[in-house]
Design a protein around this motif. Structure first.
Motif, PDB file in Angstrom:
ATOM      1  N   GLY A   1       0.825  -1.197   0.000  1.00 18.26           N
ATOM      2  CA  GLY A   1       0.000   0.000   0.000  1.00 18.26           C
ATOM      3  C   GLY A   1       0.858   1.243   0.000  1.00 18.26           C
ATOM      4  O   GLY A   1       2.069   1.195   0.247  1.00 18.26           O
ATOM      5  N   TYR A   2       0.216   2.390  -0.282  1.00 20.15           N
ATOM      6  CA  TYR A   2       0.921   3.672  -0.302  1.00 20.15           C
ATOM      7  C   TYR A   2      -0.038   4.746   0.190  1.00 20.15           C
ATOM      8  O   TYR A   2      -1.245   4.704  -0.090  1.00 20.15           O
ATOM      9  CB  TYR A   2       1.388   4.018  -1.722  1.00 20.15           C
ATOM     10  N   GLY A   3       0.510   5.709   0.925  1.00 21.33           N
ATOM     11  CA  GLY A   3      -0.284   6.827   1.399  1.00 21.33           C
ATOM     12  C   GLY A   3       0.559   8.074   1.527  1.00 21.33           C
ATOM     13  O   GLY A   3       1.761   7.995   1.811  1.00 21.33           O
ATOM     14  N   ARG A   4      -0.075   9.224   1.314  1.00 17.67           N
ATOM     15  CA  ARG A   4       0.649  10.498   1.395  1.00 17.67           C
ATOM     16  C   ARG A   4      -0.230  11.517   2.106  1.00 17.67           C
ATOM     17  O   ARG A   4      -1.430  11.607   1.854  1.00 17.67           O
ATOM     18  CB  ARG A   4       1.012  10.997   0.004  1.00 17.67           C
ATOM     19  N   GLY A   5       0.393  12.290   2.995  1.00 19.39           N
ATOM     20  CA  GLY A   5      -0.325  13.342   3.702  1.00 19.39           C
ATOM     21  C   GLY A   5       0.491  14.614   3.721  1.00 19.39           C
ATOM     22  O   GLY A   5       1.726  14.576   3.761  1.00 19.39           O
ATOM     23  N   GLU A   6      -0.190  15.756   3.694  1.00 18.15           N
ATOM     24  CA  GLU A   6       0.477  17.059   3.708  1.00 18.15           C
ATOM     25  C   GLU A   6      -0.185  17.971   4.733  1.00 18.15           C
ATOM     26  O   GLU A   6      -1.380  17.859   5.003  1.00 18.15           O
ATOM     27  CB  GLU A   6       0.404  17.728   2.332  1.00 18.15           C
ATOM     28  N   THR A   7       0.606  18.884   5.268  1.00 13.65           N
ATOM     29  CA  THR A   7       0.069  19.907   6.161  1.00 13.65           C
ATOM     30  C   THR A   7       1.036  21.078   6.181  1.00 13.65           C
ATOM     31  O   THR A   7       2.127  21.013   5.592  1.00 13.65           O
ATOM     32  CB  THR A   7      -0.159  19.354   7.579  1.00 13.65           C
ATOM     33  N   ASP A   8       0.632  22.151   6.860  1.00 14.62           N
ATOM     34  CA  ASP A   8       1.466  23.354   6.910  1.00 14.62           C
ATOM     35  C   ASP A   8       1.683  23.738   8.362  1.00 14.62           C
ATOM     36  O   ASP A   8       0.775  23.637   9.203  1.00 14.62           O
ATOM     37  CB  ASP A   8       0.772  24.498   6.158  1.00 14.62           C
ATOM     38  N   PHE A   9       2.902  24.196   8.655  1.00 16.50           N
ATOM     39  CA  PHE A   9       3.226  24.650  10.009  1.00 16.50           C
ATOM     40  C   PHE A   9       4.046  25.925   9.908  1.00 16.50           C
ATOM     41  O   PHE A   9       5.229  25.898   9.544  1.00 16.50           O
ATOM     42  CB  PHE A   9       4.018  23.568  10.764  1.00 16.50           C
ATOM     43  N   ASN A  10       3.403  27.049  10.184  1.00 18.20           N
ATOM     44  CA  ASN A  10       4.077  28.363  10.157  1.00 18.20           C
ATOM     45  C   ASN A  10       4.849  28.597   8.865  1.00 18.20           C
ATOM     46  O   ASN A  10       6.010  29.025   8.878  1.00 18.20           O
ATOM     47  CB  ASN A  10       5.022  28.495  11.353  1.00 18.20           C
TER      48      ASN A  10
ATOM     49  N   VAL B   1       2.570  17.306  12.181  1.00 18.21           N
ATOM     50  CA  VAL B   1       3.080  16.041  11.645  1.00 18.21           C
ATOM     51  C   VAL B   1       2.048  14.931  11.836  1.00 18.21           C
ATOM     52  O   VAL B   1       1.820  14.104  10.942  1.00 18.21           O
ATOM     53  CB  VAL B   1       4.410  15.653  12.334  1.00 18.21           C
ATOM     54  N   GLU B   2       1.397  14.924  12.984  1.00 15.26           N
ATOM     55  CA  GLU B   2       0.387  13.894  13.272  1.00 15.26           C
ATOM     56  C   GLU B   2      -0.772  13.972  12.287  1.00 15.26           C
ATOM     57  O   GLU B   2      -1.284  12.936  11.841  1.00 15.26           O
ATOM     58  CB  GLU B   2      -0.116  14.051  14.706  1.00 15.26           C
ATOM     59  N   ARG B   3      -1.195  15.202  11.925  1.00 14.74           N
ATOM     60  CA  ARG B   3      -2.283  15.345  10.952  1.00 14.74           C
ATOM     61  C   ARG B   3      -1.890  14.758   9.598  1.00 14.74           C
ATOM     62  O   ARG B   3      -2.665  14.035   8.972  1.00 14.74           O
ATOM     63  CB  ARG B   3      -2.653  16.829  10.787  1.00 14.74           C
ATOM     64  N   ALA B   4      -0.674  15.097   9.154  1.00 14.24           N
ATOM     65  CA  ALA B   4      -0.203  14.574   7.864  1.00 14.24           C
ATOM     66  C   ALA B   4      -0.025  13.061   7.934  1.00 14.24           C
ATOM     67  O   ALA B   4      -0.355  12.339   6.982  1.00 14.24           O
ATOM     68  CB  ALA B   4       1.112  15.243   7.475  1.00 14.24           C
ATOM     69  N   LEU B   5       0.474  12.570   9.067  1.00 13.43           N
ATOM     70  CA  LEU B   5       0.676  11.131   9.231  1.00 13.43           C
ATOM     71  C   LEU B   5      -0.652  10.387   9.203  1.00 13.43           C
ATOM     72  O   LEU B   5      -0.778   9.332   8.568  1.00 13.43           O
ATOM     73  CB  LEU B   5       1.416  10.860  10.539  1.00 13.43           C
ATOM     74  N   ASN B   6      -1.657  10.933   9.877  1.00 12.64           N
ATOM     75  CA  ASN B   6      -2.981  10.294   9.878  1.00 12.64           C
ATOM     76  C   ASN B   6      -3.585  10.274   8.473  1.00 12.64           C
ATOM     77  O   ASN B   6      -4.249   9.304   8.081  1.00 12.64           O
ATOM     78  CB  ASN B   6      -3.915  11.012  10.847  1.00 12.64           C
ATOM     79  N   GLY B   7      -3.353  11.352   7.712  1.00 10.47           N
ATOM     80  CA  GLY B   7      -3.844  11.366   6.338  1.00 10.47           C
ATOM     81  C   GLY B   7      -3.185  10.301   5.486  1.00 10.47           C
ATOM     82  O   GLY B   7      -3.842   9.600   4.705  1.00 10.47           O
ATOM     83  N   ALA B   8      -1.861  10.156   5.653  1.00 12.83           N
ATOM     84  CA  ALA B   8      -1.130   9.131   4.896  1.00 12.83           C
ATOM     85  C   ALA B   8      -1.560   7.735   5.321  1.00 12.83           C
ATOM     86  O   ALA B   8      -1.726   6.831   4.486  1.00 12.83           O
ATOM     87  CB  ALA B   8       0.372   9.308   5.099  1.00 12.83           C
ATOM     88  N   LEU B   9      -1.765   7.529   6.623  1.00 13.88           N
ATOM     89  CA  LEU B   9      -2.210   6.227   7.114  1.00 13.88           C
ATOM     90  C   LEU B   9      -3.596   5.881   6.571  1.00 13.88           C
ATOM     91  O   LEU B   9      -3.867   4.724   6.231  1.00 13.88           O
ATOM     92  CB  LEU B   9      -2.238   6.221   8.646  1.00 13.88           C
ATOM     93  N   GLY B  10      -4.467   6.895   6.489  1.00 15.00           N
ATOM     94  CA  GLY B  10      -5.803   6.653   5.955  1.00 15.00           C
ATOM     95  C   GLY B  10      -5.756   6.145   4.519  1.00 15.00           C
ATOM     96  O   GLY B  10      -6.445   5.184   4.164  1.00 15.00           O
TER      97      GLY B  10
END
Length: 288
Positions: A3-12, A129-138
């Protein structure tokens, strides 16, 4: 399972990306690649992955870069440049060396002109990082679920084939004792040994053979294992290791059944069942 997953988010103004990929492996193996500033987050990342994935080799890659689209400004260390210039002039005078000390020479000196490093505090950046990680895990889990459903269909097909063969074995088994009795009487007659069809010695021999070749218990246990296998296959939580254990038990019962069958046709069905079961064992090693 793959499987493959990718997540992105922004921090400052910093763009954080998390990429996950997993490949088949019996045990769980997690490899985490983090930027130097975020190295302290590795235990949290591992825990988050472990809570969602129990088998396979999972690679986690986390990157961060300027997300504003504006190139970072260069930092000039004027004091360091002045020190380089004074040192170069002093060396030139000491060696009486000709030549001009240009601005280009000074700018090439280490540390005079550099891109400022942007440091991140791991505790502050963890929620992002947790938000992006959860998106990738999903995304990863959805892909693995699709693969799991495809494998489950194949496994159900093989289970049905095994049930059909076990049903045929159960139908053939009652005739085994009859065939043995007929074969035994035939050998006695050919040996010209006087014996009555109701002779006590003959009945004891047939009874002993019937007990020794009785496979009804093995068939019942195999049918029960097949039912358990199908039941666990329908469950939503990870069942790969449970299915491996059930498969091992079915192999054990088939070996016993094959040793006791005393019939060529039943033995053929047992061999076919082992072939189906071997393919099942290969498949469930890929299941979560």
């Amino acid at each position: 399972m793959t499987g493959y997953g990718r997540g992105e988010t922004d921090f400052n103004g910093v763009k954080l990306t998390v990429e996950l990929n997993s490949v088949n492996r019996k045990q769980s193996d997690i490899v985490v690649n983090l930027p130097r500033d975020l190295a302290g987050l590795e235990p949290r990342v591992r825990q988050a992955v472990n809570e969602n994935i129990s088998r396979g080799r999972t690679n986690v890659v986390i990157n961060c870069h300027n997300g504003s689209g504006i190139p970072p400004k260069l930092a000039l260390d004027t004091e360091l440049a002045r020190s380089y210039h004074e040192a170069m002039r002093a060396l030139q005078k000491e060696l009486d060396a000709p030549g001009e000390i240009s601005i280009a020479t000074i700018l090439q000196a280490p540390g005079v002109m550099r891109i400022p490093e942007q440091t991140l505090d791991s505790d502050d950046v963890w929620p992002a990082v947790e938000r992006a990680l959860n998106g990738a895990l999903g995304e990863l889990i959805k892909m693995r679920e699709r693969e799991g459903k495809h494998l489950a269909k194949d496994l159900i097909h093989r289970l049905k084939a095994m049930r059909k063969r076990l049903k045929e074995i159960r139908a053939l088994h009652p005739d085994v004792v009859k065939k043995y009795r007929a074969a035994l009487l035939d050998r006695i007659q050919k040996a010209d040994v006087p014996i009555d069809g109701n002779d006590e010695r003959l009945l004891k021999e047939i009874s002993f053979f019937a007990d020794r070749s009785d496979i009804s218990e093995e068939l019942t246990r195999l049918e029960s294992h097949l039912a358990q296998f199908a039941h666990h296959l329908r469950r939503s939580e990870p069942v790969g290791r449970t299915l491996e254990f059930i498969t091992q038990e079915m192999f054990r019962e088939l070996n016993t059944l094959g040793a006791k069958a005393n019939d060529a046709l039943i033995s053929q069905h047992v061999v076919a069942c082992k072939g189906d079961l071997e393919r099942i064992r290969e498949q469930i090693q890929n299941l979560e």
